[in-house]
Design a protein around this motif. Structure first.
Motif, mmCIF file in Angstrom:
data_model
loop_
_atom_site.group_PDB
_atom_site.id
_atom_site.type_symbol
_atom_site.label_atom_id
_atom_site.label_comp_id
_atom_site.label_asym_id
_atom_site.label_seq_id
_atom_site.Cartn_x
_atom_site.Cartn_y
_atom_site.Cartn_z
ATOM 1 N N THR B 81 0.860 -1.190 0.000
ATOM 2 C CA THR B 81 0.000 0.000 0.000
ATOM 3 C C THR B 81 0.892 1.234 0.000
ATOM 4 O O THR B 81 2.125 1.138 0.132
ATOM 5 N N VAL B 82 0.270 2.404 -0.100
ATOM 6 C CA VAL B 82 1.050 3.643 -0.160
ATOM 7 C C VAL B 82 1.918 3.811 1.089
ATOM 8 O O VAL B 82 3.006 4.389 1.027
ATOM 9 N N GLU B 83 1.471 3.233 2.214
ATOM 10 C CA GLU B 83 2.267 3.346 3.449
ATOM 11 C C GLU B 83 3.591 2.596 3.353
ATOM 12 O O GLU B 83 4.523 2.884 4.112
ATOM 13 N N GLY B 84 3.645 1.611 2.428
ATOM 14 C CA GLY B 84 4.849 0.789 2.343
ATOM 15 C C GLY B 84 5.861 1.276 1.321
ATOM 16 O O GLY B 84 6.868 0.620 1.071
ATOM 17 N N LEU B 85 5.594 2.423 0.707
ATOM 18 C CA LEU B 85 6.463 2.876 -0.389
ATOM 19 C C LEU B 85 7.765 3.521 0.089
ATOM 20 O O LEU B 85 8.822 3.322 -0.492
ATOM 21 N N SER B 86 7.672 4.319 1.139
ATOM 22 C CA SER B 86 8.881 5.028 1.575
ATOM 23 C C SER B 86 9.785 4.072 2.344
ATOM 24 O O SER B 86 9.320 3.093 2.928
ATOM 25 N N GLU B 87 11.080 4.356 2.283
ATOM 26 C CA GLU B 87 12.047 3.519 3.011
ATOM 27 C C GLU B 87 12.867 4.391 3.933
ATOM 28 O O GLU B 87 13.452 5.382 3.481
ATOM 29 N N ASP B 88 12.909 4.019 5.185
ATOM 30 C CA ASP B 88 13.667 4.774 6.198
ATOM 31 C C ASP B 88 13.334 6.260 6.140
ATOM 32 O O ASP B 88 14.237 7.118 6.155
ATOM 33 N N GLY B 89 12.052 6.566 6.008
ATOM 34 C CA GLY B 89 11.647 7.970 6.015
ATOM 35 C C GLY B 89 11.895 8.702 4.711
ATOM 36 O O GLY B 89 11.587 9.884 4.573
ATOM 37 N N LYS B 90 12.480 8.001 3.725
ATOM 38 C CA LYS B 90 12.735 8.642 2.433
ATOM 39 C C LYS B 90 11.620 8.275 1.462
ATOM 40 O O LYS B 90 11.345 7.090 1.256
ATOM 41 N N LEU B 91 11.003 9.278 0.856
ATOM 42 C CA LEU B 91 9.896 9.022 -0.063
ATOM 43 C C LEU B 91 10.370 8.250 -1.286
ATOM 44 O O LEU B 91 11.522 8.377 -1.717
ATOM 45 N N PRO B 93 10.621 7.595 -5.281
ATOM 46 C CA PRO B 93 10.766 8.585 -6.355
ATOM 47 C C PRO B 93 9.424 9.033 -6.962
ATOM 48 O O PRO B 93 9.297 10.190 -7.379
ATOM 49 N N ILE B 94 8.431 8.147 -6.995
ATOM 50 C CA ILE B 94 7.124 8.565 -7.531
ATOM 51 C C ILE B 94 6.502 9.596 -6.583
ATOM 52 O O ILE B 94 5.975 10.626 -7.021
ATOM 53 N N GLN B 95 6.624 9.350 -5.287
ATOM 54 C CA GLN B 95 6.080 10.311 -4.312
ATOM 55 C C GLN B 95 6.819 11.646 -4.399
ATOM 56 O O GLN B 95 6.203 12.720 -4.384
ATOM 57 N N GLU B 96 8.158 11.566 -4.513
ATOM 58 C CA GLU B 96 8.950 12.800 -4.636
ATOM 59 C C GLU B 96 8.547 13.597 -5.866
ATOM 60 O O GLU B 96 8.436 14.820 -5.827
ATOM 61 N N ALA B 97 8.314 12.874 -6.970
ATOM 62 C CA ALA B 97 7.945 13.560 -8.214
ATOM 63 C C ALA B 97 6.587 14.246 -8.066
ATOM 64 O O ALA B 97 6.386 15.358 -8.567
ATOM 65 N N PHE B 98 5.646 13.611 -7.380
ATOM 66 C CA PHE B 98 4.337 14.244 -7.143
ATOM 67 C C PHE B 98 4.510 15.502 -6.279
ATOM 68 O O PHE B 98 3.873 16.527 -6.509
ATOM 69 N N ARG B 151 2.707 15.087 -15.616
ATOM 70 C CA ARG B 151 4.066 15.645 -15.495
ATOM 71 C C ARG B 151 4.834 14.918 -14.381
ATOM 72 O O ARG B 151 6.007 14.562 -14.551
ATOM 73 N N SER B 152 4.172 14.665 -13.264
ATOM 74 C CA SER B 152 4.810 13.955 -12.148
ATOM 75 C C SER B 152 5.223 12.549 -12.560
ATOM 76 O O SER B 152 6.317 12.084 -12.213
ATOM 77 N N ALA B 153 4.339 11.867 -13.328
ATOM 78 C CA ALA B 153 4.618 10.493 -13.746
ATOM 79 C C ALA B 153 5.844 10.448 -14.660
ATOM 80 O O ALA B 153 6.710 9.571 -14.507
ATOM 81 N N LEU B 154 5.914 11.402 -15.589
ATOM 82 C CA LEU B 154 7.055 11.419 -16.519
ATOM 83 C C LEU B 154 8.345 11.735 -15.762
ATOM 84 O O LEU B 154 9.405 11.156 -16.030
ATOM 85 N N ASP B 155 8.255 12.637 -14.806
ATOM 86 C CA ASP B 155 9.411 12.976 -13.983
ATOM 87 C C ASP B 155 9.834 11.767 -13.136
ATOM 88 O O ASP B 155 11.025 11.455 -13.018
ATOM 89 N N ALA B 156 8.837 11.058 -12.582
ATOM 90 C CA ALA B 156 9.128 9.879 -11.764
ATOM 91 C C ALA B 156 9.885 8.835 -12.582
ATOM 92 O O ALA B 156 10.826 8.195 -12.088
ATOM 93 N N ALA B 157 9.484 8.668 -13.846
ATOM 94 C CA ALA B 157 10.157 7.688 -14.712
ATOM 95 C C ALA B 157 11.639 8.037 -14.835
ATOM 96 O O ALA B 157 12.508 7.153 -14.739
#
Lengths: 293, 166
Positions: B81-91, B93-98, B151-157
């Motif tokens: 789930t979305v809660e499991g995406l970040s690692e050690d408090g770091k978002l 890359p898809i979250q960062e791009a958003f 735009r976020s999705a393309l940046d995330a890629a």
């Protein structure tokens, strides 16, 4: 909304699933990917007493070629069919059609067997299955039978499937020679069902001059998917070209009495059936010509 | 295995890397299990009719609408789930791009968008704008008009190709 309560059976083998169907079939619904059944249960349009879930039955998900036939396991998802390199090469009509169903999440879960058994009159697959003269393998504790798609879908949400039977496999031809296919779908909202869907298969003579075989399947325009036989007969043997297609496509509306609903009137569907038949055949012809060279 | 209409059915699955065992009614949907039993409310209930994609999670590597999956169908599955995406408090890359591209307004559709793109970008690491728009066909956003989401999705890629995690 929560569905009504039900009892679930989770068989671990096909034999066990068939035995459960033989015992509970009259009051049971078979659950595969769930993307037709679960929405119906949530709206309480379906309230089965028993649900038989096929997710733990091994050996129902595959795409393989044997002696000129491609066999597809009933639990194969739309996403797997859309991405299959075997289908893209040897039966691109089915993979193109699968890629137009619903959205990415729906294609990840929905299965070909489930979609066919559900028999929504606006579903995408049946147009392609009609054009491909697909065969379905149906099994029960009493044995196995093979039935053509035209004899299987009888009306809206109505099939020839008996309460104790399960669709286990879909068979379509492995196409060779100068063939081309296309699926044209009209819908106004992303991910929606087809207002009109037309699947076309064109097989040219080896030199590309004549239509040897033409198949056209229609969805959304009748109470069940149908072949546009008038179009097929007008084109087979004729000189391959856009003019012949434009003339023959007019016959696509022969004998049809499409429904009127919130999305489109009957008259509009008829006109679009002709337009999409022409477009699908033109695209299929161009793809077939690429193979002649 | 058999679950009685009034009775419960036992399921085991991994959710965000943690093993979870529970006894649930057959008619319980995965989205309600995640939210109401496990407390993972990042997965949203939007339309409740398999259309909007706000409830999208990853099941065995694939994006699914968790409002259209019974919990027993996820038995043995690996759920992210979305809660499991970040690692050690770091978002991720898809979250960062958003975040950086302002890919949201009210944010309600965002977890579903992010999870769908997690599946899609995993299979198509260098998509065109058109491919991104097709990929999020099953995720509705009523605020943004999708421009910044795409735009976020393309940046995330680009970020994911650069070895930014994933």
């Amino acid at each position: 909304m929560y569905p009504a309560s039900f009892q679930v059976f989770i068989p671990a083998s096909l034999e066990e699933a068939l035995e459960l169907l033989a015992k509970y079939g009259e009051e049971a619904k078979v659950l595969a990917g769930g993307h037709s059944l679960i929405p119906l249960m949530r709206l309480r349009l379906a309230k089965p007493k028993y649900v038989i879930y096929l997710g733990k039955v091994p050996g129902l998900s595959y795409i393989r070629e044997e002696n000129g036939t491609i066999r597809i396991g009933a639990m194969t998802t739309h996403g797997e069919i859309a991405a299959s390199s075997l289908l893209k090469a040897r039966n691109p009509l089915l993979s193109e059609t699968a890629s137009r169903i619903g959205d990415l999440q729906v294609r990840n879960m929905g299965t070909i067997g489930g979609s066919i058994a559900h028999a929504d009159p606006a579903a995408d697959y049946p147009a392609a299955l009609q054009a491909l003269e697909a065969q379905l393998v149906v099994r029960s504790v009493e044995g196995e039978r093979v039935v053509g798609i035209d004899d299987f879908i009888l009306g809206p949400y109505l099939t020839d499937l008996q309460p104790n039977e399960l669709i286990v496999e879909v068979r379509v031809p492995s196409l060779t020679g100068a063939f081309g296919t296309a699926y044209e779908k009209l819908n106004f909202r992303a991910g929606d069902f087809a207002i009109v869907g037309v699947a076309a298969l064109v097989q040219l003579s080896p030199d590309g001059s004549k239509f040897e075989k033409v198949r056209v399947g229609l969805t959304g325009v009748s109470d069940k998917p149908v072949r546009a036989r008038g179009v097929e007969e007008a084109l087979e043997g004729a000189e391959a070209g856009e003019e012949a297609i434009a003339e023959a496509a007019e016959k696509a509306k022969e004998g049809l009495n499409p429904p009127s609903d919130i999305r489109a009137s009957s008259e509009y569907r008829l006109e679009m059936t002709v337009a999409l038949t022409r477009r699908a055949l033109e695209k299929a012809l161009a793809r077939a010509r690429d193979k002649v060279a | 295995m058999e679950g009685d209409g009034g009775g419960l059915i036992e399921v085991t699955m991994r959710v965000n890397g943690r093993e979870v065992k529970a006894r649930v009614p057959p008619r319980m949907l995965l989205v309600h299990f995640l939210r109401d039993v496990l407390g993972l409310t990042g997965t949203h209930v939007g339309c409740d009719t398999s259309n909007c994609g706000a409830c999208t999670v990853i099941m065995n590597g694939k994006a699914v609408k968790s409002c259209t999956v019974y919990v027993f169908m996820a038995d043995g599955a690996d759920i992210l789930t979305v809660e499991g995406l970040s690692e050690d408090g770091k978002l991720h890359p898809i979250q960062e791009a958003f975040w950086d591209n302002h890919g949201l307004q009210c944010g309600f559709c965002t977890p579903g968008m992010v999870m769908t793109l997690y599946d899609f970008l995993g299979r198509n690491p260098d998509p065109t704008e058109e491919e991104v728009r097709e990929a999020i066909e099953g995720n509705l956003c009523r605020c943004t008009g999708y421009v910044n989401i795409v735009r976020s999705a393309l940046d995330a890629a680009q970020r994911m190709k650069g070895g930014g995690g994933g």
